[in-house]
Design a protein around this motif. Structure first.
Motif, short mmCIF file in Angstrom:
data_model
loop_
_atom_site.label_atom_id
_atom_site.label_comp_id
_atom_site.label_asym_id
_atom_site.label_seq_id
_atom_site.Cartn_x
_atom_site.Cartn_y
_atom_site.Cartn_z
N GLU A 314 0.83 -1.21 0.00
CA GLU A 314 0.00 0.00 0.00
C GLU A 314 0.86 1.25 0.00
O GLU A 314 0.47 2.29 -0.51
N THR A 315 2.03 1.14 0.65
CA THR A 315 2.92 2.30 0.74
C THR A 315 4.25 1.98 0.06
O THR A 315 5.31 2.30 0.58
N ASP A 316 4.17 1.35 -1.06
CA ASP A 316 5.39 0.95 -1.77
C ASP A 316 6.26 2.18 -2.05
O ASP A 316 5.79 3.16 -2.64
N PRO A 317 7.53 2.14 -1.62
CA PRO A 317 8.38 3.32 -1.79
C PRO A 317 8.59 3.70 -3.26
O PRO A 317 8.95 4.84 -3.57
N TYR A 318 8.37 2.77 -4.16
CA TYR A 318 8.58 3.08 -5.58
C TYR A 318 7.26 3.36 -6.29
O TYR A 318 7.20 3.50 -7.50
N ARG A 320 4.82 1.48 -7.17
CA ARG A 320 4.57 0.59 -8.31
C ARG A 320 3.10 0.19 -8.41
O ARG A 320 2.64 -0.26 -9.44
N PHE A 321 2.37 0.32 -7.30
CA PHE A 321 1.00 -0.21 -7.30
C PHE A 321 -0.05 0.88 -7.30
O PHE A 321 -1.12 0.74 -6.74
N TRP A 322 0.25 1.95 -8.00
CA TRP A 322 -0.68 3.09 -8.03
C TRP A 322 -1.96 2.76 -8.79
O TRP A 322 -2.98 3.39 -8.61
N ARG A 323 -1.92 1.72 -9.63
CA ARG A 323 -3.15 1.33 -10.33
C ARG A 323 -4.07 0.51 -9.42
O ARG A 323 -5.21 0.25 -9.75
N GLY A 324 -3.53 0.08 -8.31
CA GLY A 324 -4.30 -0.75 -7.39
C GLY A 324 -3.38 -1.82 -6.81
O GLY A 324 -2.41 -2.22 -7.45
N GLY A 331 -0.21 -12.96 -6.55
CA GLY A 331 0.80 -11.93 -6.85
C GLY A 331 0.93 -11.57 -8.32
O GLY A 331 1.73 -10.72 -8.67
N ASP A 332 0.12 -12.21 -9.20
CA ASP A 332 0.34 -12.02 -10.64
C ASP A 332 0.44 -10.55 -11.06
O ASP A 332 1.41 -10.14 -11.70
N TRP A 333 -0.56 -9.76 -10.66
CA TRP A 333 -0.54 -8.36 -11.09
C TRP A 333 0.51 -7.53 -10.38
O TRP A 333 0.88 -6.45 -10.84
N ALA A 334 1.02 -8.02 -9.24
CA ALA A 334 2.12 -7.32 -8.56
C ALA A 334 3.37 -7.39 -9.44
O ALA A 334 4.04 -6.38 -9.69
N HIS A 338 5.15 -4.33 -11.47
CA HIS A 338 6.58 -4.05 -11.34
C HIS A 338 7.23 -3.96 -12.72
O HIS A 338 8.03 -3.06 -13.00
N MET A 339 6.86 -4.91 -13.57
CA MET A 339 7.48 -4.96 -14.90
C MET A 339 7.13 -3.70 -15.72
O MET A 339 8.00 -3.11 -16.37
N ILE A 340 5.86 -3.32 -15.65
CA ILE A 340 5.44 -2.13 -16.41
C ILE A 340 6.17 -0.89 -15.90
O ILE A 340 6.65 -0.06 -16.66
N GLU A 341 6.29 -0.81 -14.57
CA GLU A 341 6.92 0.38 -13.97
C GLU A 341 8.42 0.46 -14.25
O GLU A 341 9.02 1.49 -14.06
N THR A 342 9.03 -0.67 -14.64
CA THR A 342 10.48 -0.64 -14.85
C THR A 342 10.85 -0.62 -16.33
O THR A 342 11.97 -0.92 -16.70
#
Lengths: 520, 403
Positions: A314-318, A320-324, A331-334, A338-342
């Motif tokens: 919920e409070t990911d420092p990067y 990455r999960f701003w879409r939800g 964990g699939d969408w996690a 991550h992949m999309i954000e990088t």
């Protein structure tokens, strides 16, 4: 001098496994075999080079030794396979091997240590009771050394038929371990055909930075690099499992990718590929992350009454999960987030292997899916045949995200019926891979119009259609595989009915006569 | 003396009761090595005997590779009788089947072969005389075994059959053959009528062929335009209904075991004109129209027609392969066992549908086709009953033909 073939090496290495088979789990002993293969390879390469220098300097040992200092790898005397082999009967052979590994790491600090100072052999202990009580352990290690000393396993490059023979043996072994150990080992291995397909779909341009954030033993990353077609690319990987990470590092060296950066750590909770405080960005990100990983996120440290949350998505420092934030148990969408954000904005590409549930599950996953589609990141959804993976029969799909997409359309491919069925597992053939890749390239180059692209195989869906389907990406909704049943030949049916009715009438008259006679 | 009343009936003059050992010599069939099957000479297996009153060479799928010498020992000739030596249920033990054919065939291990001694029975008459109650009762009584039933040659030899004189045998067989023909022709007619109905469905439910008085173009609709979901629960006192392949009927009339939950509070109410479908099996077309009010298992989705829908039309439509495929495409789940077609998925299925008047007209035609099929089916059943009665009276001599 006899030339050694790939098959001979594969067989010899596989035989070496007999030393462990039955008493130790393959997911454990694979590390010992592969580490020994690595030592043997470095030792043989060392000898090959040394001999060449001796030859060059007409037997001048000092000059040859000096020249060796500039080689890719330095092999200290006590780390050399020959030294270990000569000491095979020593009562402390396990300890000797451990020291050999430590010294090898130390001599090649730059290559075999991470930037946080962890060596690649940190997870392997040849003096461990895992290998049995002292006597058993010593016998096993002796057998292992004997097996690797066989002439079939002379890995000097000048003896080898082909340049990547070691990498090949490594891959052979890993894939065999995967099928042997079943599900457990399957986790760290993507079937080579799936890796090839993913590498071709995301084909990187020269100069690319390529990353696999859940790289396992690194085979997908290697394929992605080889697909570039030149030496001009850089490889990055991260792996959570310590011993698998060690294998990936060795694998990179064995394939000649000395500059690959492979980090050890949990990609979601502790991403290691960074530039300053930000996540590193790549041109291509590929992965086969664990399917629907449970408990991928939040980490709570309980100490009596006190609970400290050391990681919370919920409070990911990067961010990455701003879409939800995906559900705790899947964990699939996690990993996808991550992949999309990088990947680089405006041009980066993501290729990821997912279970079909990712295409249609609702609630938080549905929302994330919807957002990526609305952002116009999703480019292709490719359904693969069932039974391609080790240890699981469930069908998987490949998603391609493209940050440089030109249309709002999405390509759907149903390749589920295109494979060769083998004994325990289905296999993608060369033509199956080409069929998918050509379809994708055609779409990517704007050659395919919305609607059916190839009957019963591919379909170009518009944003409107996907929206009408509630952002459900279930492939059958788009790719129609229905076979129309043949139309009844009504003329022949009518003719037969007439004929039968006539015959029935005749026989019934006959029957009536009998009945009159019998019943009266 | 064989005509004594102890058989329970009086035989006409010239009729005889004979035990099988006086009429046949028996032999058990071949037990060949596993690898010998699949090529060679045709051989009659136990299933052919159980399933057919007679066997012709084209009805024999099995083959076995044996030596010429062995073949001679196990040969079956035209008019020979075969009995099955084993069966799953006692009622099916020792059924007779007659071989009609010129081709030389052999017989399998679970079959007893009866080679006629002399020429006491007419070949056509053989089809009937071992299948009447008097004979069957004796054979079934002789069958043994707890799990499967078996009969040995010794017990079979003792079985008695009733035999009229040869010329009367021929006349009786001729008469019964008419019923066999009628039964066969009626079955074939039913098959053709089913094809006819299938053609009607292919044409009328797709709009390929239209009835004269309709001309407006069919529009594409979602099923949600025609149905709402009925999710009424808590009707414990309504009758429990079962949803089957051919409709919805009271569970008490079903031959399936009642596996329903004792707590019926979650069971869903269904009303006349509703369509109930198995949520997890709709991709296989498991739906049916209800004609009564009751409750069904929560595994079903109940859809209730809106004013613009003739639900009988949709009940027919939901049996066509094209729409079943659409249900499959709109179901969700990882593997076929978990595929689900919830109302939400059902309601977005798109297809071309005519207006209500045309739905009604099409239903009228398809309903007629169904009624005709039902009539033919019941005629077939009556013909079979007639044949049973004729066998009872003609083969016991209770009724006789004038000849």
């Amino acid at each position: 001098m006899a030339i050694i073939t790939q098959k001979a090496i594969n067989d010899a290495v596989w035989k070496a496994c007999d030393t462990f088979r039955g008493s130790i789990d393959p997911s454990v002993y694979k590390d010992y075999i592969l580490t020994m293969l690595f030592i043997k390879y470095l030792s043989d390469v060392h000898d090959d080079k040394y001999e060449a220098y001796l030859d060059k300097y007409s037997g001048d040992v000092e000059r040859a030794k000096r020249a060796m200092l500039h080689e890719r790898f330095k092999v200290p005397e006590n780390s050399h396979f020959k030294f270990l082999y000569e000491n095979r009967n020593a009562s402390n052979i396990g300890e000797l091997i451990d020291i050999a590994l430590e010294d090898l790491e130390e001599a090649n600090r730059q290559k075999l240590f991470t930037e946080d100072g962890v060596g690649i052999f940190q997870n392997i202990n040849f003096n461990s009771s895992v290998l049995g009580e002292t006597k058993d352990k010593n016998t096993r290690l002796k057998n292992l050394l004997l097996d690797f000393n066989k002439p079939e396993l002379d890995l000097r490059p000048s003896h080898l038929d082909g340049t990547d023979i070691i990498g090949g043996a490594y891959e052979y072994l890993i894939s065999n371990f995967a099928s042997d150990a079943g599900k457990k080992a399957g986790e760290f291995f993507t079937p080579s055909e799936v890796s090839t397909l993913l590498a071709k779909l995301t084909k990187s341009a020269p100069g690319s930075r390529i990353c696999d954030p859940t790289c396992g033993s690194g085979s997908l990353l290697i394929k992605a690099g080889q697909e570039v077609g030149s030496d001009n690319f850089s490889l990055y990987g991260q792996e959570a499992n310590g011993s698998t990470w060690g294998l990936a590092v060795m694998n990179m060296f064995l394939h000649g990718f000395d500059n690959a950066t492979i980090r050890w750590g949990d990609t979601i909770r502790n991403p290691k590929l960074k530039e300053g405080d930000s996540l590193m960005k790549f041109d291509t990100v590929v992965a086969n992350p664990p399917f629907s990983l449970d408990k991928w996120g939040k980490v709570e440290d309980k100490d009596g009454e006190k609970t400290t949350v050391t990681y919370d998505p919920e409070t990911d420092p990067y961010n990455r999960f701003w879409r939800g934030v995906p559900p705790k148990s899947k964990g699939d969408w996690a990993f996808i987030s991550h992949m999309i954000e990088t990947t680089y904005e405006g041009k980066g590409k993501v290729g990821v292997v997912v279970p079909h549930g990712v295409l249609f599950r609702g609630s938080s996953e549905g929302k994330i899916r919807q957002k990526t589609i609305e952002e116009n990141l999703l480019e292709a959804v490719i359904g693969l045949p069932a039974n391609l993976f080790f240890g699981t029969g469930i069908p998987a799909a490949i998603l391609i995200f493209n940050k440089g997409k030109e249309t709002k359309n999405v390509l759907f491919v149903n390749a589920s019926a295109h494979y060769e069925s083998a004994k325990n597992q289905n296999k993608l053939r060369k033509e199956d891979i080409e069929h998918i890749v050509n379809t994708y390239r055609g779409f990517n180059q704007g050659k395919l119009q919305p609607g059916v692209a190839e009957d019963k195989f591919s379909y170009v869906g518009t944003f409107k259609e996907i929206k009408e389907n509630d952002f459900n990406l279930n492939i059958p909704r788009y790719v129609d595989t229905f076979e129309e049943e043949p139309e009844v030949d009504i003329e022949s049916v009518q003719a037969k009915i007439k004929e039968l009715e006539g015959e029935l009438e005749e026989v019934q008259q006959q029957m009536d006569k009998y009945l009159k006679e019998i019943v009266g | 003396m064989e005509n004594s009343p102890s058989y329970g009936f009086e035989l006409p003059m010239g009729w005889e009761v004979k035990s099988l050992n006086s009429l046949f010599s028996f032999k058990n069939g071949i037990n060949a090595d596993k690898n010998s099957y699949g090529s060679g000479v045709k051989f009659i297996n136990v299933m052919e005997v159980i399933n057919n009153e007679f066997i012709t060479p084209d009805m024999i799928p099995g083959t076995v590779n044996i030596s010429d010498n062995k073949k001679k020992q196990y040969i079956v000739r035209n008019g020979d009788v075969l009995f099955n030596r084993t069966s799953e249920v006692n009622d099916e033990i020792g059924l007779s089947s007659i071989y009609y054919g010129a081709e030389e065939v052999v017989f399998g291990g679970f079959v007893i072969h009866g080679k006629p001694l002399g020429n006491r029975i007419n070949d056509l008459f053989k089809k009937y005389c071992f299948r009447i109650g008097f004979v069957r009762n004796q054979i079934i009584k002789a069958g043994q075994g707890a799990v499967r039933s078996n009969i040995g040659q010794k017990d079979l030899q003792k079985v008695k059959v009733i035999l009229p004189p040869l010329n009367e045998q021929i006349e009786i067989a001729k008469a019964l053959t008419n019923w066999d023909r009628a039964i066969r022709k009626t079955s074939q007619l039913i098959e053709q009528k089913k094809l006819q109905k299938k053609w009607l469905m292919q044409q009328l439910l797709t709009g390929k062929k239209r009835l004269n008085r309709f001309s407006g173009e069919w529009r594409e609709h979602s099923l949600g335009d025609f149905f709402t979901e009925r999710k009424e629960t808590g009707f414990k006192d309504l009758e429990l209904l079962s949803v089957g392949q051919n409709g919805i009927y009271p569970q008490s009339e079903s031959d399936k075991k009642d596996t329903s939950n004792s707590d019926k509070s979650k069971y869903k109410k269904i009303c006349p004109s509703d369509i109930g479908y198995n949520t997890m099996r709709m991709w296989q077309g498991r739906s049916a129209l209800s004609s009564s009010t009751g409750i069904v298992s929560p595994a079903y989705t109940i859809v209730k027609p809106k004013k613009n829908a003739v639900s009988e039309y949709f009940a027919y439509l939901f049996k066509t392969p094209k729409i079943i495929n659409l249900f499959w495409r709109n179901s969700q789940g990882l593997v076929s066992d978990t595929l689900n077609c919830k109302f939400k998925d059902f309601s977005i299925v798109k297809t071309k549908i005519p207006d209500k008047e045309e739905q009604k007209a099409i239903v009228n035609i398809l309903r007629l086709a169904d009624e005709e099929l039902q009539l033919l089916q019941s005629k077939l059943n009556q013909l079979k009953a007639q044949k049973r009665w004729l066998m009872q009276v003609l083969l016991s001599g209770k009724k006789r033909l004038n000849f």
